[in-house]
Design a protein around this motif. Structure first.
Motif, short mmCIF file in Angstrom:
data_model
loop_
_atom_site.label_atom_id
_atom_site.label_comp_id
_atom_site.label_asym_id
_atom_site.label_seq_id
_atom_site.Cartn_x
_atom_site.Cartn_y
_atom_site.Cartn_z
N GLU A 1 -28.95 50.77 -16.82
CA GLU A 1 -29.10 50.19 -15.49
C GLU A 1 -30.57 50.30 -15.14
N THR B 1 -21.24 54.58 -22.52
CA THR B 1 -20.93 53.16 -22.25
C THR B 1 -21.86 52.22 -22.99
N LYS C 1 -25.37 42.45 -19.26
CA LYS C 1 -23.93 42.67 -19.24
C LYS C 1 -23.24 41.40 -18.75
N GLN C 2 -22.19 41.01 -19.41
CA GLN C 2 -21.44 39.81 -19.01
C GLN C 2 -20.97 39.95 -17.57
N THR D 1 -27.87 45.37 -15.35
CA THR D 1 -27.22 46.22 -16.33
C THR D 1 -27.30 45.56 -17.69
N LEU D 2 -27.82 46.30 -18.66
CA LEU D 2 -27.97 45.79 -20.01
C LEU D 2 -26.98 46.48 -20.94
N ASP D 3 -26.33 45.72 -21.80
CA ASP D 3 -25.55 46.28 -22.89
C ASP D 3 -26.54 46.53 -24.02
N GLN E 1 -22.94 39.19 -14.90
CA GLN E 1 -24.06 39.40 -13.96
C GLN E 1 -24.81 38.13 -13.76
N SER F 1 -30.75 44.49 -26.75
CA SER F 1 -29.90 44.52 -25.57
C SER F 1 -29.76 43.12 -24.99
N HIS F 2 -28.78 42.98 -24.14
CA HIS F 2 -28.56 41.73 -23.42
C HIS F 2 -27.91 42.06 -22.08
N THR G 1 -35.41 43.27 -22.17
CA THR G 1 -34.70 43.19 -23.45
C THR G 1 -35.66 43.25 -24.62
N ARG H 1 -24.87 51.41 -22.08
CA ARG H 1 -25.45 50.53 -21.07
C ARG H 1 -26.67 51.17 -20.42
#
Length: 95
Positions: free
Chosen positions: A65, A61, A92-93, A27-29, A95, A89-90, A79, A63
């Motif tokens: 996936e 969100t 998700k905290q 999952t990337l923010d 993971q 992107s980075h 990314t 985000r």
């Protein structure tokens, strides 16, 4: 005949386990998404990365996936693809 069936079943189970072990989900923010069209651009950029099986991007969100084969793609490649499309992107905290 029973031995043949047992061998076929064992081979099928081993093959499916190997395939399942080869797929990862991350999952990337994603930043900079400010309209409802942005997720489409992000999804298309991610889907162009070799090894990506699927990408779902959620505007609410912010985000993404991503399901991918780590033998063909890396998180860095994912990314980079979003950043190159204008959406850094980075991971998700947590993971």
């Amino acid at each position: 005949m029973k031995k043949l069936i047992a061998v076929i079943i064992a081979t099928a189970l081993t093959s499916s386990a190997a395939l399942a072990a080869g797929i990862h989900t991350v999952t990337l923010d994603v930043t900079n998404m400010d309209c409802a069209v942005c997720p489409i651009t992000v999804r298309k950029a991610l889907e162009k990365v070799p090894g990506v099986t699927s990408a779902k991007v959620d505007f609410a969100t912010k985000r993404a996936e991503v399901v991918f084969d780590p033998a063909k793609a890396s998180v860095d490649a994912l990314t980079k693809a979003t950043a190159d499309a204008g959406y850094p992107s980075h991971i998700k905290q947590g993971q």
